[in-house]
Motif scaffolding. Sequence first.
Motif, PDB file in Angstrom:
ATOM      1  N   MET A 243       0.824  -1.208   0.000  1.00  0.00           N
ATOM      2  CA  MET A 243       0.000   0.000   0.000  1.00  0.00           C
ATOM      3  C   MET A 243       0.856   1.255   0.000  1.00  0.00           C
ATOM      4  N   GLU A 244       1.974   1.212   0.742  1.00  0.00           N
ATOM      5  CA  GLU A 244       2.843   2.375   0.784  1.00  0.00           C
ATOM      6  C   GLU A 244       3.445   2.633  -0.581  1.00  0.00           C
ATOM      7  N   ALA A 245       3.799   1.567  -1.291  1.00  0.00           N
ATOM      8  CA  ALA A 245       4.357   1.749  -2.626  1.00  0.00           C
ATOM      9  C   ALA A 245       3.315   2.291  -3.588  1.00  0.00           C
ATOM     10  N   ASP A 246       2.069   1.824  -3.433  1.00  0.00           N
ATOM     11  CA  ASP A 246       0.994   2.262  -4.333  1.00  0.00           C
ATOM     12  C   ASP A 246       0.614   3.709  -4.111  1.00  0.00           C
ATOM     13  N   ASP A 247       0.574   4.137  -2.844  1.00  0.00           N
ATOM     14  CA  ASP A 247      -0.056   5.416  -2.512  1.00  0.00           C
ATOM     15  C   ASP A 247       0.906   6.521  -2.100  1.00  0.00           C
ATOM     16  N   LEU A 248       2.201   6.293  -2.228  1.00  0.00           N
ATOM     17  CA  LEU A 248       3.159   7.322  -1.837  1.00  0.00           C
ATOM     18  C   LEU A 248       3.025   8.525  -2.752  1.00  0.00           C
ATOM     19  N   ILE A 249       2.748   9.658  -2.152  1.00  0.00           N
ATOM     20  CA  ILE A 249       2.650  10.906  -2.902  1.00  0.00           C
ATOM     21  C   ILE A 249       3.689  11.856  -2.346  1.00  0.00           C
ATOM     22  N   ARG A 250       4.600  12.255  -3.173  1.00  0.00           N
ATOM     23  CA  ARG A 250       5.660  13.136  -2.707  1.00  0.00           C
ATOM     24  C   ARG A 250       5.206  14.576  -2.883  1.00  0.00           C
ATOM     25  N   VAL A 251       5.096  15.254  -1.765  1.00  0.00           N
ATOM     26  CA  VAL A 251       4.642  16.634  -1.785  1.00  0.00           C
ATOM     27  C   VAL A 251       5.680  17.476  -1.072  1.00  0.00           C
ATOM     28  N   SER A 252       6.167  18.515  -1.706  1.00  0.00           N
ATOM     29  CA  SER A 252       7.138  19.395  -1.077  1.00  0.00           C
ATOM     30  C   SER A 252       6.437  20.266  -0.067  1.00  0.00           C
TER      31      SER A 252
ATOM     32  N   VAL B  89      -3.378  29.015   4.836  1.00  0.00           N
ATOM     33  CA  VAL B  89      -3.284  27.554   4.964  1.00  0.00           C
ATOM     34  C   VAL B  89      -2.003  27.069   4.296  1.00  0.00           C
ATOM     35  N   ARG B  90      -1.215  26.315   5.022  1.00  0.00           N
ATOM     36  CA  ARG B  90      -0.023  25.664   4.474  1.00  0.00           C
ATOM     37  C   ARG B  90      -0.306  24.167   4.446  1.00  0.00           C
ATOM     38  N   ARG B  91      -0.430  23.621   3.267  1.00  0.00           N
ATOM     39  CA  ARG B  91      -0.866  22.233   3.114  1.00  0.00           C
ATOM     40  C   ARG B  91       0.302  21.279   2.905  1.00  0.00           C
ATOM     41  N   SER B  92       0.117  20.085   3.405  1.00  0.00           N
ATOM     42  CA  SER B  92       0.999  18.943   3.134  1.00  0.00           C
ATOM     43  C   SER B  92       2.464  19.216   3.457  1.00  0.00           C
ATOM     44  N   ILE B  93       2.705  19.753   4.637  1.00  0.00           N
ATOM     45  CA  ILE B  93       4.067  19.908   5.131  1.00  0.00           C
ATOM     46  C   ILE B  93       4.573  18.537   5.562  1.00  0.00           C
ATOM     47  N   VAL B  94       5.741  18.157   5.096  1.00  0.00           N
ATOM     48  CA  VAL B  94       6.279  16.825   5.358  1.00  0.00           C
ATOM     49  C   VAL B  94       6.874  16.761   6.762  1.00  0.00           C
ATOM     50  N   TYR B  95       6.427  15.777   7.567  1.00  0.00           N
ATOM     51  CA  TYR B  95       6.989  15.617   8.901  1.00  0.00           C
ATOM     52  C   TYR B  95       7.709  14.282   9.090  1.00  0.00           C
ATOM     53  N   GLY B  96       7.640  13.385   8.097  1.00  0.00           N
ATOM     54  CA  GLY B  96       8.299  12.088   8.197  1.00  0.00           C
ATOM     55  C   GLY B  96       8.503  11.491   6.823  1.00  0.00           C
ATOM     56  N   ASP B  97       9.040  10.279   6.777  1.00  0.00           N
ATOM     57  CA  ASP B  97       9.384   9.662   5.491  1.00  0.00           C
ATOM     58  C   ASP B  97       8.411   8.570   5.060  1.00  0.00           C
ATOM     59  N   GLN B  98       7.295   8.416   5.780  1.00  0.00           N
ATOM     60  CA  GLN B  98       6.300   7.420   5.417  1.00  0.00           C
ATOM     61  C   GLN B  98       5.168   8.059   4.605  1.00  0.00           C
ATOM     62  N   PRO B  99       4.426   7.265   3.821  1.00  0.00           N
ATOM     63  CA  PRO B  99       3.255   7.815   3.131  1.00  0.00           C
ATOM     64  C   PRO B  99       2.291   8.425   4.140  1.00  0.00           C
ATOM     65  N   ARG B 100       1.693   9.525   3.774  1.00  0.00           N
ATOM     66  CA  ARG B 100       0.726  10.241   4.606  1.00  0.00           C
ATOM     67  C   ARG B 100       1.391  10.970   5.775  1.00  0.00           C
ATOM     68  N   ASN B 101       2.713  10.999   5.849  1.00  0.00           N
ATOM     69  CA  ASN B 101       3.377  11.787   6.892  1.00  0.00           C
ATOM     70  C   ASN B 101       3.388  13.245   6.470  1.00  0.00           C
ATOM     71  N   ARG B 102       2.211  13.840   6.512  1.00  0.00           N
ATOM     72  CA  ARG B 102       2.009  15.231   6.101  1.00  0.00           C
ATOM     73  C   ARG B 102       1.116  15.910   7.140  1.00  0.00           C
ATOM     74  N   LEU B 103       1.225  17.210   7.233  1.00  0.00           N
ATOM     75  CA  LEU B 103       0.308  17.955   8.091  1.00  0.00           C
ATOM     76  C   LEU B 103      -0.039  19.281   7.438  1.00  0.00           C
TER      77      LEU B 103
END
Length: 413
Positions: A24-33, A115-129
Amino acid sequence: METSTSLPATMDSSDSFENLKQQMEADDLIRVSSFPRRRAVNKKARPRRQQSFGREIGHAAAETYLVTSLSFKLLGYLGVGYRWITRLLALALYAMLLMPGFLQVAFQYFFSSQVRRSIVYGDQPRNRLDLYLPSNEDGLKPVVAFVTGGAWIIGYKAWGSLLGLQLAERDIIVACIDYRNFPQGTISDMVNDVSQGIAYICKNIIEYGGDPNRIYLMGQSAGAHISSCALLQQAIKESRGNSISWSVSQIKAYFGLSGGYNLLNLVDHFHNRGLYRSIFLSIMEGKKSLEQFSPEVMVQDPSSDKAVSMLPHIVLFHGTADSSIPSDASKAFVDTLHRRGARAELILYDGKTHTDLFLQDPLRGGKDELFDYVVAFIHADDKEALARDAMAPPRRRYVPEILLRLARRVSPF
């Protein structure tokens, strides 16, 4: 006759869980800066929005695709029984009735400069805030780290956008933490993700104008369960002298909204509500793990005495007409916390359902007892903020009253 589909037998082993999560992580990984950060020490350093309209639309499409793909994967595990068909239809009607409000909130979410969207807090999929920043930049602001619900399977950070937008209007920064849902991850992944998100906020929020000494943790429904697990696990680690990435002492208070805190008492209830036992136990990594991820049980352990004494002030909110998670769940947890000497209180809202407190009431605008309580609690030591709150205009209405009442009647939650 109702039919349901259980998980494949291969799902019973821990190896299969790990393989599933990796897939699932491989399928759904979305890289957002991540967006540029705002530094409170210099107003001129505040980043300007430079995203084009096309870029914003593309981002919205990517976020929509993520949620949609996860929903279809979820249906593959749930099966298509009579109960789920009726609930999906009710959910569709519920969303249509509230659509006028959802569209307004979505527009603000995607296009507001605050609003600041999808700030990366970790290296896993969905690790965004997502961060919701007040327009007033004078001084450091209190911060609410919020974890949304979604039955551990459809949670998403944007579900907290209405709360974030409304609290930001009261000079409170809100950080909505995303986390892996099932089947991307199981409960330990969710708790680890949230804990990592809290650590990021504690370490970095000052760069966005937040006060690292005034951080409040809040969770709703499944998010209340996950965030309370993260808080208690962190307290236990800290009490034992283990290496930690953030300290419980940094959390001024914990707010739990419509949560469940003893999974042992909720398995049958969830099964009867459509979250079938086989799926729920898969999410929670088996029956033996229910105690490990039940905050009410965790605080009863005599070895957790020191950890319990480290907990911040805990406030639980619940509607008495909540059929998704009965209000007795919050009452029992508060009673247990009191017996263990923790600071805790319970606020019940007579006749309120699972979605009234988090959706219908905020969309109604005007006066909201829960919202007003949270704001007053956070601003209790700030006389100037309390004075501004007293003069604040009524919150805007997003949805006509007739649609809100109809939505309440058809709600599948």
